[in-house]
Structures are given as C-alpha cells and as structure tokens.
Design an enzyme around this catalytic site. Structure first.
Site, PDB file in Angstrom:
ATOM      1  N   GLY A  12      12.304  -5.386  -9.419  1.00  0.00           N
ATOM      2  CA  GLY A  12      10.924  -4.534 -10.092  1.00  0.00           C
ATOM      3  C   GLY A  12      10.226  -5.288 -10.558  1.00  0.00           C
ATOM      4  O   GLY A  12      10.110  -6.753 -10.197  1.00  0.00           O
ATOM      5  N   LYS A  37      20.607   0.294  -6.248  1.00  0.00           N
ATOM      6  CA  LYS A  37      21.075  -0.182  -4.310  1.00  0.00           C
ATOM      7  C   LYS A  37      21.913  -0.995  -4.493  1.00  0.00           C
ATOM      8  O   LYS A  37      21.657  -2.109  -5.654  1.00  0.00           O
ATOM      9  CB  LYS A  37      19.987   0.049  -3.708  1.00  0.00           C
ATOM     10  CG  LYS A  37      19.052   0.893  -3.807  1.00  0.00           C
ATOM     11  CD  LYS A  37      16.744   0.823  -3.851  1.00  0.00           C
ATOM     12  CE  LYS A  37      16.874   2.182  -3.808  1.00  0.00           C
ATOM     13  NZ  LYS A  37      15.099   1.939  -3.299  1.00  0.00           N
ATOM     14  N   ALA A 125      12.209  -3.454 -27.468  1.00  0.00           N
ATOM     15  CA  ALA A 125      10.427  -3.964 -27.843  1.00  0.00           C
ATOM     16  C   ALA A 125      10.130  -3.111 -26.483  1.00  0.00           C
ATOM     17  O   ALA A 125       9.893  -3.595 -25.190  1.00  0.00           O
ATOM     18  CB  ALA A 125      10.512  -5.242 -27.371  1.00  0.00           C
ATOM     19  N   PHE A 128       6.634  -6.785 -24.809  1.00  0.00           N
ATOM     20  CA  PHE A 128       6.962  -8.244 -25.457  1.00  0.00           C
ATOM     21  C   PHE A 128       6.306  -9.374 -25.223  1.00  0.00           C
ATOM     22  O   PHE A 128       5.982 -10.271 -25.640  1.00  0.00           O
ATOM     23  CB  PHE A 128       7.979  -7.944 -24.378  1.00  0.00           C
ATOM     24  CG  PHE A 128       9.205  -8.227 -24.145  1.00  0.00           C
ATOM     25  CD1 PHE A 128      10.250  -8.435 -25.691  1.00  0.00           C
ATOM     26  CD2 PHE A 128      10.005  -6.939 -23.314  1.00  0.00           C
ATOM     27  CE1 PHE A 128      11.199  -7.457 -25.528  1.00  0.00           C
ATOM     28  CE2 PHE A 128      11.410  -6.796 -24.110  1.00  0.00           C
ATOM     29  CZ  PHE A 128      12.125  -7.013 -24.696  1.00  0.00           C
ATOM     30  N   HIS A 155      -2.785   2.027 -18.441  1.00  0.00           N
ATOM     31  CA  HIS A 155      -1.686   1.515 -17.292  1.00  0.00           C
ATOM     32  C   HIS A 155      -2.055   1.785 -15.910  1.00  0.00           C
ATOM     33  O   HIS A 155      -2.389   2.719 -15.439  1.00  0.00           O
ATOM     34  CB  HIS A 155      -0.474   2.397 -17.932  1.00  0.00           C
ATOM     35  CG  HIS A 155      -0.078   1.101 -19.033  1.00  0.00           C
ATOM     36  ND1 HIS A 155      -0.659   1.620 -20.345  1.00  0.00           N
ATOM     37  CD2 HIS A 155       1.348   0.265 -19.341  1.00  0.00           C
ATOM     38  CE1 HIS A 155       0.070   1.050 -21.045  1.00  0.00           C
ATOM     39  NE2 HIS A 155       1.156  -0.248 -20.995  1.00  0.00           N
ATOM     40  N   LYS A 159       3.502   3.892 -13.284  1.00  0.00           N
ATOM     41  CA  LYS A 159       4.253   4.247 -14.733  1.00  0.00           C
ATOM     42  C   LYS A 159       4.258   5.299 -15.216  1.00  0.00           C
ATOM     43  O   LYS A 159       4.077   6.606 -15.449  1.00  0.00           O
ATOM     44  CB  LYS A 159       3.656   3.963 -15.774  1.00  0.00           C
ATOM     45  CG  LYS A 159       3.876   3.796 -17.668  1.00  0.00           C
ATOM     46  CD  LYS A 159       2.881   3.373 -18.864  1.00  0.00           C
ATOM     47  CE  LYS A 159       3.496   2.826 -20.268  1.00  0.00           C
ATOM     48  NZ  LYS A 159       5.301   2.209 -20.248  1.00  0.00           N
ATOM     49  N   GLY A 165       4.609   2.884 -25.026  1.00  0.00           N
ATOM     50  CA  GLY A 165       5.478   3.075 -25.552  1.00  0.00           C
ATOM     51  C   GLY A 165       5.030   2.422 -26.944  1.00  0.00           C
ATOM     52  O   GLY A 165       5.208   2.377 -28.428  1.00  0.00           O
TER      53      GLY A 165
HETATM   54  P1  NAP Z   1       9.394  -1.011 -12.161  1.00  0.00           P
HETATM   55  O1  NAP Z   1       8.020  -2.419 -10.751  1.00  0.00           O
HETATM   56  O2  NAP Z   1       8.790   0.324 -11.138  1.00  0.00           O
HETATM   57  O3  NAP Z   1      10.610  -1.565 -11.691  1.00  0.00           O
HETATM   58  C1  NAP Z   1      11.935  -0.741 -11.969  1.00  0.00           C
HETATM   59  C2  NAP Z   1      13.208  -1.211 -11.059  1.00  0.00           C
HETATM   60  O4  NAP Z   1      14.219  -0.253 -11.956  1.00  0.00           O
HETATM   61  C3  NAP Z   1      12.887  -1.206  -9.846  1.00  0.00           C
HETATM   62  O5  NAP Z   1      13.333  -2.015  -9.147  1.00  0.00           O
HETATM   63  C4  NAP Z   1      13.967   0.549  -9.364  1.00  0.00           C
HETATM   64  O6  NAP Z   1      14.488   0.373  -8.295  1.00  0.00           O
HETATM   65  C5  NAP Z   1      14.877  -0.181 -10.530  1.00  0.00           C
HETATM   66  N1  NAP Z   1      15.804   1.130 -11.155  1.00  0.00           N
HETATM   67  C6  NAP Z   1      15.083   2.572 -10.880  1.00  0.00           C
HETATM   68  N2  NAP Z   1      16.509   3.418 -11.439  1.00  0.00           N
HETATM   69  C7  NAP Z   1      17.584   2.407 -11.787  1.00  0.00           C
HETATM   70  C8  NAP Z   1      18.827   2.654 -12.212  1.00  0.00           C
HETATM   71  N3  NAP Z   1      19.327   3.880 -11.984  1.00  0.00           N
HETATM   72  N4  NAP Z   1      19.572   1.846 -12.227  1.00  0.00           N
HETATM   73  C9  NAP Z   1      18.803   0.605 -11.917  1.00  0.00           C
HETATM   74  N5  NAP Z   1      17.221   0.269 -11.807  1.00  0.00           N
HETATM   75  C10 NAP Z   1      17.112   0.975 -11.745  1.00  0.00           C
HETATM   76  O7  NAP Z   1       8.331  -1.075 -12.426  1.00  0.00           O
HETATM   77  P2  NAP Z   1       8.121  -2.159 -14.411  1.00  0.00           P
HETATM   78  O8  NAP Z   1       6.747  -2.531 -14.216  1.00  0.00           O
HETATM   79  O9  NAP Z   1       8.861  -3.398 -13.882  1.00  0.00           O
HETATM   80  O10 NAP Z   1       8.932  -2.074 -15.722  1.00  0.00           O
HETATM   81  C11 NAP Z   1      10.090  -1.410 -15.158  1.00  0.00           C
HETATM   82  C12 NAP Z   1      10.384  -0.670 -16.779  1.00  0.00           C
HETATM   83  O11 NAP Z   1      10.027  -2.177 -18.100  1.00  0.00           O
HETATM   84  C13 NAP Z   1       9.621   0.407 -17.673  1.00  0.00           C
HETATM   85  O12 NAP Z   1       9.983   1.566 -18.026  1.00  0.00           O
HETATM   86  C14 NAP Z   1       7.929  -0.147 -17.779  1.00  0.00           C
HETATM   87  O13 NAP Z   1       7.085   0.898 -18.405  1.00  0.00           O
HETATM   88  C15 NAP Z   1       8.849  -1.259 -18.755  1.00  0.00           C
HETATM   89  N6  NAP Z   1       7.434  -2.217 -19.585  1.00  0.00           N
HETATM   90  C16 NAP Z   1       8.065  -2.837 -20.625  1.00  0.00           C
HETATM   91  C17 NAP Z   1       7.115  -3.958 -21.399  1.00  0.00           C
HETATM   92  C18 NAP Z   1       7.728  -4.835 -22.239  1.00  0.00           C
HETATM   93  O14 NAP Z   1       6.661  -5.153 -22.602  1.00  0.00           O
HETATM   94  N7  NAP Z   1       8.035  -4.011 -22.847  1.00  0.00           N
HETATM   95  C19 NAP Z   1       5.902  -4.065 -19.607  1.00  0.00           C
HETATM   96  C20 NAP Z   1       5.887  -3.777 -18.658  1.00  0.00           C
HETATM   97  C21 NAP Z   1       6.722  -2.594 -18.711  1.00  0.00           C
HETATM   98  P3  NAP Z   1      13.512   1.378  -6.932  1.00  0.00           P
HETATM   99  O15 NAP Z   1      12.820   0.682  -7.355  1.00  0.00           O
HETATM  100  O16 NAP Z   1      14.940   1.378  -5.838  1.00  0.00           O
HETATM  101  O17 NAP Z   1      13.494   3.070  -7.370  1.00  0.00           O
END
Ligand code: NAP
Length: 265
Positions: A12, A37, A125, A128, A155, A159, A165
């Site tokens: 991701g 996967k 968090a 972050f 966003h 998302k 959050g």
């Molecule tokens: P992203 O690019 O969609 O990445 C999510 C990853 O999780 C993808 O590789 C996806 O694979 C994988 N995934 C989906 N289902 C899964 C499962 N059952 N087991 C393991 N992996 C799985 O999203 P992102 O932008 O990186 O964000 C990830 C999360 O962090 C989200 O919840 C987002 O809201 C959060 N976030 C938090 C912050 C923070 O500061 N806390 C900042 C940004 C984002 P596929 O693509 O194959 O489905």
C-alpha cells in the site's frame, strides 16, 4: 538489539513508505510482512521492490506470528483486516502500532480492554503527522473561545472511511472543551440530503474526496465579526513516517492502549 517488526500492508501507499522507513532506521528490523496476497513470496519478488528484499510475506496471520518472533506489529491496511490483525497481535504478545483508520468506538474499546488484560502496549493513531497533532491541539484551544466550528477534511478518492479518523478525533477533542450546542439556524433544512455534513454533538464535519489530494484538514471557527481557520496539509505519505517511528519506540515501554499521537508525544 534491533526492534523486530512485522508490517501489514507493505504494497500500500503507506506500507511502502513504512518499509523504507523501517529499513532506514538502524534500531529496526523488518522480519516479515502480512498481506492478503503473495503468500510464501518475499518482498523482493514483488514488482514494487527490488530483488534484494528477502523479507517473507504471509497471508496467514497465525502462521506469521508463530514463525516470526517480533516485538512490534505495524498495521497499514483496511479497517476490517486491521481490527482482526490488532487483536491477533495482542493475543500473541506483539505490540501493535496501528495507522489503519475507520475503527468504531466499540472496536476501540474492545482493543483497549484486550491490551489492558494482556498488559501490552498498543498505539492506534488516526494521524501520524506531527503537524496534524498540533492542528488538533490548537483547535481544542480555540474551541474554548469559539463554540461554533465546522471541520472540513479532504482526502484522496481511494479512502474508504468518512469522516476521517483525524476529523473524528478533532471533534472529540473539541467536545471536551466546547459547550454542547446545535449550530446553524434552528429551522435550517437540507434541500439535498447531506448538504450540512455529518452532525457531531451539533458541530458539522464535511468530507471531500478527490484525486490529487493526500490528507488535509481545515478547522474553521466563527465568532461575532471574525473567523479563525486552522489548517494542516500532508503533501505526501512521508509526512507520517516520523510519527510511526516514534510510536514503535514508545510502544515498547507501554502496558496499555494509547489512542492518538498527541498522547504519545
Ligand atoms: P492503500 O494504498 O489502499 O493500502 C492498503 C493496503 O492494504 C493494500 O496493499 C491492500 O492490498 C492491503 N490490504 C487490503 N486488505 C488486506 C488484508 N485483508 N490483509 C492485508 N493487507 C490488506 O491505503 P494507504 O493509503 O496505504 O492507507 C492504509 C491505511 O492507513 C488506511 O486505513 C488509511 O486510512 C490509513 N492512513 C493512516 C494514516 C495515519 O497517519 N494514521 C495516514 C494515511 C493513511 P490490495 O491493494 O491488494 O487490496
């Protein structure tokens, strides 16, 4: 001794940044990745990473946690999976640092109880980025003087959860100091459903989703003859990595669940 880390979601956008952050931190070692996967492959087998990455990928969380002795589990996936992963990590004595957003209050409460029962550190968090934490703190300060407030979070369009959050957390912090009130005109009416945004204790939260955006939020306060806007923008996902690094260090010394980077810094 390096802190051994298992990372969920390495392909991701957040996960990829985290792989490089962990690799670039002398005290950290990435021992395995969890995905849904590519079971049995290594990071180096994926086109996102070059061949040198000899980190195993698991799709079975129980096998992953049994095979690989880790200190910290970092989750950057999707809400449903992240919740299950976090529970499993706590049950295996691995300290979770969770960036995945979209957990319900009930899920957070359940994880809090589990961390307490296991006397395990756990940090969840929703944002972050250190600048975002300051934005929330400043918003809480302002809310003591300006009870009329609307939150606009913006966003990228991939998302899954809305509001973000961070927006929910901001509203909760504001709620701690703001005298509860229903904002806007007492007789206001939406002629298109949702026009006034989500209602949180009478204040409004609006969620914008567009390609090109990363993570942005404005907290707009209104008073007689004046407005005050507090704004934070994450330009890319590197903005979140200092916060994750800090939480990995801090979670090693905790014996309870802490929600929000502001309670860690
Ligand atoms: P992203 O690019 O969609 O990445 C999510 C990853 O999780 C993808 O590789 C996806 O694979 C994988 N995934 C989906 N289902 C899964 C499962 N059952 N087991 C393991 N992996 C799985 O999203 P992102 O932008 O990186 O964000 C990830 C999360 O962090 C989200 O919840 C987002 O809201 C959060 N976030 C938090 C912050 C923070 O500061 N806390 C900042 C940004 C984002 P596929 O693509 O194959 O489905």
């Amino acid at each position: 001794m390096a802190i051994k880390i298992i990372l969920a979601g390495p392909r991701g956008r957040m996960g990829k940044e985290a792989v490089y952050m962990i690799d670039g931190t002398a005290d950290f070692e990435l021992v395995a990745c969890l995905d849904h996967k590519y079971d049995g492959q290594t990071l180096g087998d994926l086109e996102d990473f070059d061949n040198g990455w000899n980190v195993p990928i698991y799709t079975d969380i129980e096998k992953c946690f049994a095979d690989q002795k880790a200190d910290v589990f970092v989750d950057l996936t999707v809400p449903e999976a992240g919740y299950k992963h976090t529970k499993a990590a706590l049950n295996h004595g691995i300290r979770p640092v969770v960036g995945t957003t979209g957990y319900t209050r009930e899920q957070l409460e359940e994880l809090k109880q589990l961390a307490k029962e296991k006397q395990s550190g756990c940090i969840i968090a929703p944002n972050f980025a250190i600048g975002a934490v300051l934005m929330m703190k400043f918003a809480k300060m302002a809310a003591a003087y300006f009870p009329d407030v609307e939150i606009i979070e913006k966003h990228h369009d991939q998302k899954l959860d809305a509001p973000s959050g961070t927006a929910k957390k901001t509203a909760e912090l504001i709620q701690e100091v703001r005298k509860s009130k229903k904002q806007g005109h007492a007789s206001e009416e939406e002629t298109i459903q949702g026009a006034r945004g989500a209602d949180f204790d009478g204040m409004r939260i609006h969620s914008m989703r567009l390609p090109g955006l990363v993570a942005h939020q404005e907290v707009v306060f209104g008073g007689a003859g004046q407005t005050l806007t507090i704004q934070h923008d994450s330009m890319n996902r590197a903005s979140f990595m200092d916060g994750i690094r800090e939480c990995v260090y801090q979670v090693m010394d905790l014996d309870e669940l802490i929600y929000g980077l502001e309670n860690v810094l």
